[in-house]
Design a protein around this motif. Sequence first.
Motif, PDB file in Angstrom:
ATOM      1  N   ARG A 112      -0.912   1.590  10.206  1.00  0.00           N
ATOM      2  CA  ARG A 112      -1.444   1.471  11.127  1.00  0.00           C
ATOM      3  C   ARG A 112      -3.145   1.240  11.097  1.00  0.00           C
ATOM      4  O   ARG A 112      -3.306   1.478  12.736  1.00  0.00           O
ATOM      5  N   ASN A 113      -3.183   0.677  10.237  1.00  0.00           N
ATOM      6  CA  ASN A 113      -4.815  -0.322  11.076  1.00  0.00           C
ATOM      7  C   ASN A 113      -4.858  -1.051  11.404  1.00  0.00           C
ATOM      8  O   ASN A 113      -5.560  -2.075  12.301  1.00  0.00           O
ATOM      9  N   ASP A 114      -3.540  -2.006  11.421  1.00  0.00           N
ATOM     10  CA  ASP A 114      -2.764  -3.241  12.517  1.00  0.00           C
ATOM     11  C   ASP A 114      -3.349  -2.353  13.850  1.00  0.00           C
ATOM     12  O   ASP A 114      -3.516  -3.165  14.541  1.00  0.00           O
ATOM     13  N   ILE A 115      -2.405  -1.692  14.214  1.00  0.00           N
ATOM     14  CA  ILE A 115      -2.283  -1.273  15.022  1.00  0.00           C
ATOM     15  C   ILE A 115      -3.453  -0.840  16.214  1.00  0.00           C
ATOM     16  O   ILE A 115      -3.997  -1.327  17.187  1.00  0.00           O
ATOM     17  N   ALA A 116      -4.156   0.033  15.098  1.00  0.00           N
ATOM     18  CA  ALA A 116      -5.368   0.348  16.089  1.00  0.00           C
ATOM     19  C   ALA A 116      -6.395  -1.056  16.076  1.00  0.00           C
ATOM     20  O   ALA A 116      -6.990  -0.571  17.002  1.00  0.00           O
TER      21      ALA A 116
ATOM     22  N   ARG B 196       3.033 -10.350   8.150  1.00  0.00           N
ATOM     23  CA  ARG B 196       2.389 -10.084   7.445  1.00  0.00           C
ATOM     24  C   ARG B 196       2.592  -9.683   6.014  1.00  0.00           C
ATOM     25  O   ARG B 196       3.446  -8.634   5.983  1.00  0.00           O
ATOM     26  N   PRO B 197       1.431  -9.882   5.228  1.00  0.00           N
ATOM     27  CA  PRO B 197       1.822  -9.860   4.218  1.00  0.00           C
ATOM     28  C   PRO B 197       0.440  -8.777   3.552  1.00  0.00           C
ATOM     29  O   PRO B 197      -0.229  -8.156   4.338  1.00  0.00           O
ATOM     30  N   SER B 198       1.037  -7.954   2.564  1.00  0.00           N
ATOM     31  CA  SER B 198       0.221  -6.448   1.589  1.00  0.00           C
ATOM     32  C   SER B 198      -1.228  -8.139   1.362  1.00  0.00           C
ATOM     33  O   SER B 198      -1.677  -8.878   1.273  1.00  0.00           O
ATOM     34  N   GLY B 199      -1.946  -6.988   0.738  1.00  0.00           N
ATOM     35  CA  GLY B 199      -3.575  -8.224  -0.146  1.00  0.00           C
ATOM     36  C   GLY B 199      -4.748  -8.101   1.146  1.00  0.00           C
ATOM     37  O   GLY B 199      -5.445  -8.888   0.314  1.00  0.00           O
ATOM     38  N   ILE B 200      -4.311  -8.543   1.944  1.00  0.00           N
ATOM     39  CA  ILE B 200      -5.750  -8.747   2.795  1.00  0.00           C
ATOM     40  C   ILE B 200      -5.915  -7.525   4.079  1.00  0.00           C
ATOM     41  O   ILE B 200      -5.105  -6.605   4.137  1.00  0.00           O
TER      42      ILE B 200
ATOM     43  N   THR C 269      -6.894  -6.116   7.350  1.00  0.00           N
ATOM     44  CA  THR C 269      -6.234  -5.844   8.234  1.00  0.00           C
ATOM     45  C   THR C 269      -7.233  -7.102   9.574  1.00  0.00           C
ATOM     46  O   THR C 269      -6.749  -7.745  10.100  1.00  0.00           O
ATOM     47  N   TRP C 270      -8.588  -7.007   9.442  1.00  0.00           N
ATOM     48  CA  TRP C 270      -9.735  -8.038   9.808  1.00  0.00           C
ATOM     49  C   TRP C 270      -9.777  -9.411   9.668  1.00  0.00           C
ATOM     50  O   TRP C 270      -9.447 -10.405  10.213  1.00  0.00           O
ATOM     51  N   GLU C 271      -9.193  -9.219   8.002  1.00  0.00           N
ATOM     52  CA  GLU C 271      -9.181 -10.881   7.515  1.00  0.00           C
ATOM     53  C   GLU C 271      -7.604 -12.011   8.139  1.00  0.00           C
ATOM     54  O   GLU C 271      -7.530 -12.881   8.625  1.00  0.00           O
ATOM     55  N   PHE C 272      -6.382 -10.814   7.999  1.00  0.00           N
ATOM     56  CA  PHE C 272      -5.142 -10.991   8.974  1.00  0.00           C
ATOM     57  C   PHE C 272      -4.973 -11.481   9.986  1.00  0.00           C
ATOM     58  O   PHE C 272      -4.754 -12.626  10.457  1.00  0.00           O
TER      59      PHE C 272
ATOM     60  N   LYS D 167      -8.020 -12.954  12.072  1.00  0.00           N
ATOM     61  CA  LYS D 167      -8.974 -12.923  12.304  1.00  0.00           C
ATOM     62  C   LYS D 167      -9.276 -14.211  13.022  1.00  0.00           C
ATOM     63  O   LYS D 167      -9.932 -14.981  13.831  1.00  0.00           O
ATOM     64  N   ASP D 168      -8.123 -15.491  12.560  1.00  0.00           N
ATOM     65  CA  ASP D 168      -7.586 -16.342  13.157  1.00  0.00           C
ATOM     66  C   ASP D 168      -6.099 -15.888  14.505  1.00  0.00           C
ATOM     67  O   ASP D 168      -5.945 -17.414  14.339  1.00  0.00           O
ATOM     68  N   ILE D 169      -6.211 -15.597  14.816  1.00  0.00           N
ATOM     69  CA  ILE D 169      -4.708 -14.922  15.517  1.00  0.00           C
ATOM     70  C   ILE D 169      -5.255 -14.385  16.761  1.00  0.00           C
ATOM     71  O   ILE D 169      -4.310 -15.121  17.845  1.00  0.00           O
ATOM     72  N   ILE D 170      -6.008 -13.301  16.714  1.00  0.00           N
ATOM     73  CA  ILE D 170      -6.426 -12.957  17.430  1.00  0.00           C
ATOM     74  C   ILE D 170      -7.839 -14.013  18.638  1.00  0.00           C
ATOM     75  O   ILE D 170      -8.288 -13.815  17.663  1.00  0.00           O
ATOM     76  N   GLU D 171      -8.082 -13.231  19.985  1.00  0.00           N
ATOM     77  CA  GLU D 171      -9.533 -14.020  20.410  1.00  0.00           C
ATOM     78  C   GLU D 171     -10.334 -12.974  20.407  1.00  0.00           C
ATOM     79  O   GLU D 171     -10.000 -12.034  19.839  1.00  0.00           O
TER      80      GLU D 171
END
Length: 294
Positions: free
Chosen positions: A76-80, A279-283, A285-288, A290-294
Amino acid sequence: MNFIKIKNKLKTFSVVIFVSILYCAILGMIFNNISSVPVISTEIDDTVHLPIIMYHSVNTDETKSGMYVITPETLRNDIAYLYENGYTFISAQELIDYTENNGELPEKPAMLTFDDGFYNIYGNVKPILEEYGAKAVVSIVGSYTDEFSQSNIANLNYGYLRWSDVYDMFLSKHIEIGNHSYDFHSTDNGRMGAGRNEGEDIDTYKQIFYDDTKKLQDRCMEKTGFSPVIYTYPFGEYDKESTEVLKNMGFKMSFSCTEGINHITQTPGSLFLLKRYNRPSGISTWEFFKDIIE
């Protein structure tokens, strides 16, 4: 008298020379400035930058979280988060249309994929996709689906999709089904995923790959009335010869496990071995992201 005429002629000649030099200097300055003006290209860059996120199991039991298991809350957090950052979730068909039929894509597209065909995709993910209006590709392993269809086990903690579930998801406007092999998602047969074994003849490999892929295609058609046009490599293992086999079978795209942003152009047949981020757990949404999307 002649001396005066000669002197006047020299003056006139000097003026002509001066004016000529001045004229050339002015022309040189003009052309030099023109050459320094940047040339504006009339070509339109049709490249679309596409991040694809790879999920596996989505389990409510946090004790099971790990490299390939996350919770519904994380999803949910990722999609939002992607929505909040201006991204639009697209389907595989929209991507195919863009490359083949001059279809349109949003300014910032993103794709969600779910590998292995866990039953919790049906129970935990499908409702979230419907809630947010998001889209995803769910890739199934044929042997798993056959096994759990026969036992009719529907367990959110460890089960896999049954054919009835696959058909229901196929009817959903939020989900597309991909071929994740019939029985390559195992090392029991001495092969790592859909890769070619060391020393294996190319023709032999291509036939083995074709037979396994065709088996799931036939099972999908038999049980649901459709065949996938998306292939997802088990464990991300593949041989370059497999792409030719897939194209000849009518597949339109394939997913690898190599990480990176995809640079999509309107070139038919260019959607093979697309990159994805696991997408792993333990991090967070922002941390996952931050280096992927602009």
